[in-house]
Design a protein around this motif. Structure first.
Motif, PDB file in Angstrom:
ATOM      1  N   ASN A   1       0.760  -1.143   0.076  1.00  0.00           N
ATOM      2  CA  ASN A   1       0.051  -0.151  -0.010  1.00  0.00           C
ATOM      3  C   ASN A   1       0.964   1.181   0.151  1.00  0.00           C
ATOM      4  N   PRO A   2       0.992   1.735  -1.317  1.00  0.00           N
ATOM      5  CA  PRO A   2       2.111   2.935  -1.109  1.00  0.00           C
ATOM      6  C   PRO A   2       1.673   4.189  -0.528  1.00  0.00           C
ATOM      7  N   SER A   3       0.438   4.270  -0.176  1.00  0.00           N
ATOM      8  CA  SER A   3       0.004   5.483   0.819  1.00  0.00           C
ATOM      9  C   SER A   3       0.221   5.243   2.363  1.00  0.00           C
ATOM     10  N   SER A   4       0.710   4.012   2.671  1.00  0.00           N
ATOM     11  CA  SER A   4       0.941   3.862   4.085  1.00  0.00           C
ATOM     12  C   SER A   4       2.210   3.637   4.279  1.00  0.00           C
ATOM     13  N   THR A   5       2.462   3.765   5.801  1.00  0.00           N
ATOM     14  CA  THR A   5       4.022   3.640   6.223  1.00  0.00           C
ATOM     15  C   THR A   5       4.049   2.893   7.625  1.00  0.00           C
ATOM     16  N   TYR A   6       5.092   2.168   7.895  1.00  0.00           N
ATOM     17  CA  TYR A   6       5.285   1.664   9.187  1.00  0.00           C
ATOM     18  C   TYR A   6       4.145   0.823   9.639  1.00  0.00           C
ATOM     19  N   LEU A   7       3.496  -0.022   9.077  1.00  0.00           N
ATOM     20  CA  LEU A   7       2.069  -0.708   9.338  1.00  0.00           C
ATOM     21  C   LEU A   7       2.774  -1.938  10.505  1.00  0.00           C
ATOM     22  N   PHE A   8       4.150  -2.269  10.424  1.00  0.00           N
ATOM     23  CA  PHE A   8       4.424  -3.457  11.278  1.00  0.00           C
ATOM     24  C   PHE A   8       4.993  -2.841  12.703  1.00  0.00           C
ATOM     25  N   SER A   9       5.701  -1.760  12.560  1.00  0.00           N
ATOM     26  CA  SER A   9       6.111  -1.202  13.886  1.00  0.00           C
ATOM     27  C   SER A   9       6.670   0.261  13.474  1.00  0.00           C
ATOM     28  N   ASN A  10       6.196   1.405  14.296  1.00  0.00           N
ATOM     29  CA  ASN A  10       6.494   2.651  14.238  1.00  0.00           C
ATOM     30  C   ASN A  10       7.532   3.027  14.955  1.00  0.00           C
ATOM     31  N   ILE A  11       8.640   2.749  15.025  1.00  0.00           N
ATOM     32  CA  ILE A  11       9.670   3.180  16.063  1.00  0.00           C
ATOM     33  C   ILE A  11      10.174   4.463  16.298  1.00  0.00           C
ATOM     34  N   GLN A  12      10.154   4.933  17.172  1.00  0.00           N
ATOM     35  CA  GLN A  12      10.555   6.378  17.425  1.00  0.00           C
ATOM     36  C   GLN A  12      11.894   6.727  17.625  1.00  0.00           C
ATOM     37  N   GLU A  13      12.560   7.949  17.299  1.00  0.00           N
ATOM     38  CA  GLU A  13      13.820   8.374  17.356  1.00  0.00           C
ATOM     39  C   GLU A  13      14.346   7.907  18.483  1.00  0.00           C
ATOM     40  N   ASP A  14      14.162   8.260  19.666  1.00  0.00           N
ATOM     41  CA  ASP A  14      14.545   8.086  20.784  1.00  0.00           C
ATOM     42  C   ASP A  14      14.630   6.658  21.211  1.00  0.00           C
ATOM     43  N   GLU A  15      13.520   5.795  20.724  1.00  0.00           N
ATOM     44  CA  GLU A  15      13.966   4.536  20.916  1.00  0.00           C
ATOM     45  C   GLU A  15      14.936   3.804  20.042  1.00  0.00           C
ATOM     46  N   VAL A  16      15.119   4.289  18.740  1.00  0.00           N
ATOM     47  CA  VAL A  16      16.416   4.144  17.721  1.00  0.00           C
ATOM     48  C   VAL A  16      17.662   4.231  18.667  1.00  0.00           C
ATOM     49  N   GLU A  17      17.634   5.210  19.181  1.00  0.00           N
ATOM     50  CA  GLU A  17      19.063   5.630  19.978  1.00  0.00           C
ATOM     51  C   GLU A  17      19.320   4.440  20.940  1.00  0.00           C
ATOM     52  N   GLY A  18      18.306   4.381  21.721  1.00  0.00           N
ATOM     53  CA  GLY A  18      18.297   3.348  22.883  1.00  0.00           C
ATOM     54  C   GLY A  18      18.709   1.766  22.342  1.00  0.00           C
ATOM     55  N   MET A  19      18.321   1.612  21.308  1.00  0.00           N
ATOM     56  CA  MET A  19      18.720   0.230  20.753  1.00  0.00           C
ATOM     57  C   MET A  19      20.089   0.204  20.210  1.00  0.00           C
ATOM     58  N   TYR A  20      20.642   1.240  19.991  1.00  0.00           N
ATOM     59  CA  TYR A  20      22.094   1.241  19.373  1.00  0.00           C
ATOM     60  C   TYR A  20      23.291   2.027  20.600  1.00  0.00           C
ATOM     61  N   THR A  21      22.747   1.978  21.618  1.00  0.00           N
ATOM     62  CA  THR A  21      23.596   2.639  22.762  1.00  0.00           C
ATOM     63  C   THR A  21      24.961   1.802  23.044  1.00  0.00           C
ATOM     64  N   THR A  22      24.798   0.445  22.759  1.00  0.00           N
ATOM     65  CA  THR A  22      26.073  -0.241  22.793  1.00  0.00           C
ATOM     66  C   THR A  22      27.086  -0.177  21.663  1.00  0.00           C
ATOM     67  N   PHE A  23      26.428   0.499  20.564  1.00  0.00           N
ATOM     68  CA  PHE A  23      27.296   0.877  19.652  1.00  0.00           C
ATOM     69  C   PHE A  23      27.932   2.115  19.456  1.00  0.00           C
ATOM     70  N   HIS A  24      27.977   2.948  20.433  1.00  0.00           N
ATOM     71  CA  HIS A  24      28.544   4.120  20.552  1.00  0.00           C
ATOM     72  C   HIS A  24      30.105   3.905  20.834  1.00  0.00           C
ATOM     73  N   THR A  25      30.808   4.584  19.965  1.00  0.00           N
ATOM     74  CA  THR A  25      32.244   4.575  20.119  1.00  0.00           C
ATOM     75  C   THR A  25      32.882   5.241  21.313  1.00  0.00           C
ATOM     76  N   GLU A  26      33.569   4.806  22.279  1.00  0.00           N
ATOM     77  CA  GLU A  26      34.216   5.742  23.206  1.00  0.00           C
ATOM     78  C   GLU A  26      35.323   6.508  22.743  1.00  0.00           C
ATOM     79  N   LYS A  27      35.094   7.833  23.232  1.00  0.00           N
ATOM     80  CA  LYS A  27      36.280   8.790  22.650  1.00  0.00           C
ATOM     81  C   LYS A  27      37.481   8.613  23.607  1.00  0.00           C
TER      82      LYS A  27
END
Length: 457
Positions: free
Chosen positions: A133-159
């Motif tokens: 359905n080209p008129s719809s988006t994120y029908l399976f899961s609509n992940i918010q930006e802050d949730e994405v950041e939380g998912m990748y916290t272990t990937f942040h490189t230590e300075k």
């Protein structure tokens, strides 16, 4: 058909086997195969089977997050890009997850840095599973930006690395963002310094560089200059000040100044036996006709000495037009070079990216329809090319003559062999990274590490 689920034109998905918890995919039924963004692609053998290692930057606006992946090579296929250029790509198989659905798909590994999405889902993956359905988006899961950041916290490189400043004017330019991201990925502290907001204190005991508001700029291990032409004089003064204070500058002020002075650079190339298109320079309009003859007549190229990115470069197709253009520039006391036109190049040239005496990447640029000179900033296209040994030597020698550790060297193929057009001391990364799939920003950061003998702990 009744059992098929509906999928939107954009969806969040995951690759649990790679440790990728979320990546945004563009659903495209017009594309046959699916592809994922991949850098640093390297094949190797494991128990007599071919495997591939690659890095995925799953978030479009954040290259500092990088996931290292390995997979068995399923196939190698010739894939045609949107520009009609065919290239061989590695194909792997991997289980993908949409919401509660997990199934295996084929994926081509591709550089998608210039694309809006890091992942593309083609119709082979959709077949007998979903309707779009080209008129719809994120029908399976609509992940918010802050949730994405939380998912990748272990990937942040230590300075824990160097302190590097990028000296430029616009932090939002692609090349500048890429260098900042590449440095952070490698664990360095990256600081953007606006050339026009920095100023200097000259003193034998306590020299300083300050930033707008009176803040004294702390010491840096290295400076990466990316200088626009309009601020060359001032920026080079800043670079000399950094150098005097013991900071390593990737390109020196003297080297940048020489590269920006097209007349001096041309004289240096001719003096050092570098082949260039026949070029003329004169002061008086009384010499215009002989100047035109000297470069084998019209058509010919007229170049402003301060031109950049193809601007200020004019093709004069007849001797009369050439006289008019040359004399018009001279009447307003504008310095120009007159150069022979290489017709057999057919609007193509080659950009070699040189880092520390090596050509690390090269691309061929094709002029847009109706244009005489290849320029991707003016509608031209670019593709990966393998340069000859002669072209490689020419690029390395040209950068060395100007004293540039980092340079974009432009070469044109002629009936007389390769000819040097010019050398850019602040070459852009977007075109060449997209055309070659190479991480040039990372190579530049590695060059700084090598110069400063930095080793990760």
């Amino acid at each position: 058909m009744e059992n098929l689920k509906i999928i939107g034109s954009e969806e969040w998905c995951a690759f649990e086997t790679f440790g990728i918890p979320a990546i945004k995919a563009r659903v495209d039924s017009g594309a046959k195969t699916s592809s994922i963004q991949a850098n640093g692609i390297k094949t190797f053998f494991k128990e007599n089977e071919e495997w591939v290692s690659f890095d995925v930057n799953p978030l479009q606006v954040n290259r500092s997050i990088s996931v290292s992946c390995e997979a068995k090579v399923h196939a190698k296929r010739s894939v045609k890009s949107s520009m009609g250029i065919s290239e061989e790509r590695i194909v792997i198989k991997a289980p993908i997850t949409f919401g509660e659905d997990t199934f295996e798909i084929e994926l081509t590994l591709a550089n998608r840095d210039s694309m809006e999405f890091r992942m593309l889902l083609g119709r082979e993956a959709l077949h007998n599973r979903y309707l779009v359905n080209p008129s719809s988006t994120y029908l399976f899961s609509n992940i918010q930006e802050d949730e994405v950041e939380g998912m990748y916290t272990t990937f942040h490189t230590e300075k824990s690395g160097l302190k590097i400043a990028l000296l430029a004017s616009n932090p939002d330019l692609f090349s500048n963002k890429r260098l900042m991201e590449a440095g952070r990925i490698r664990g360095h502290e990256m600081v953007f310094l606006n050339v026009e907001q920095a100023y200097m204190k000259f003193d034998a005991r306590e020299p300083q560089i300050r930033y707008r508001g009176g803040n004294v700029i702390a010491e840096f291990d290295a400076i990466i200059p990316r200088i626009k032409p309009s601020v060359t004089f001032y920026a080079c003064a800043l670079i000399r000040q950094f150098d005097a204070m013991g900071t390593y500058c990737l390109n020196s002020a003297d080297a940048i100044t020489q590269s920006r002075d097209k007349l001096q650079a041309t004289q240096l190339f001719a003096k050092n036996d570098i082949h260039i298109p026949i070029t003329g320079f004169a002061n008086s309009p009384l010499d215009t006709k002989d100047l035109i003859k000297m470069v084998n007549g019209a058509p010919l190229i007229v170049k402003l000495l301060e031109s950049t990115q193809g601007k200020g470069v004019v093709l004069a197709e007849t001797s009369k037009a050439a006289e008019s253009v040359i004399n018009a520039f001279k009447s307003v006391k504008t310095n120009i070079l007159v150069q022979e036109f290489i017709k057999e190049a057919n609007g193509q040239d080659i950009r070699c990216f040189v880092v520390n005496g090596k050509v690390v990447a090269s691309m061929q640029r094709q002029a847009a329809k109706g244009e005489f000179r290849a320029n991707i900033h003016q509608g031209g296209s670019a593709s990966k090319i393998k340069v000859t040994l002669e072209e490689r030597k020419l690029a390395v020698k040209a950068a060395k003559i100007l004293g540039l550790p980092v340079a974009g060297v432009d070469i044109i193929r002629s009936n007389k062999g390769p000819l040097l057009l010019e050398v850019n001391s602040s070459p852009g990364l977007e075109g060449i990274e997209a055309a070659t799939g190479l991480d040039i920003a990372n190579i530049m950061i590695e060059a700084i590490e090598k110069k400063l003998k930095f080793k990760k702990k």
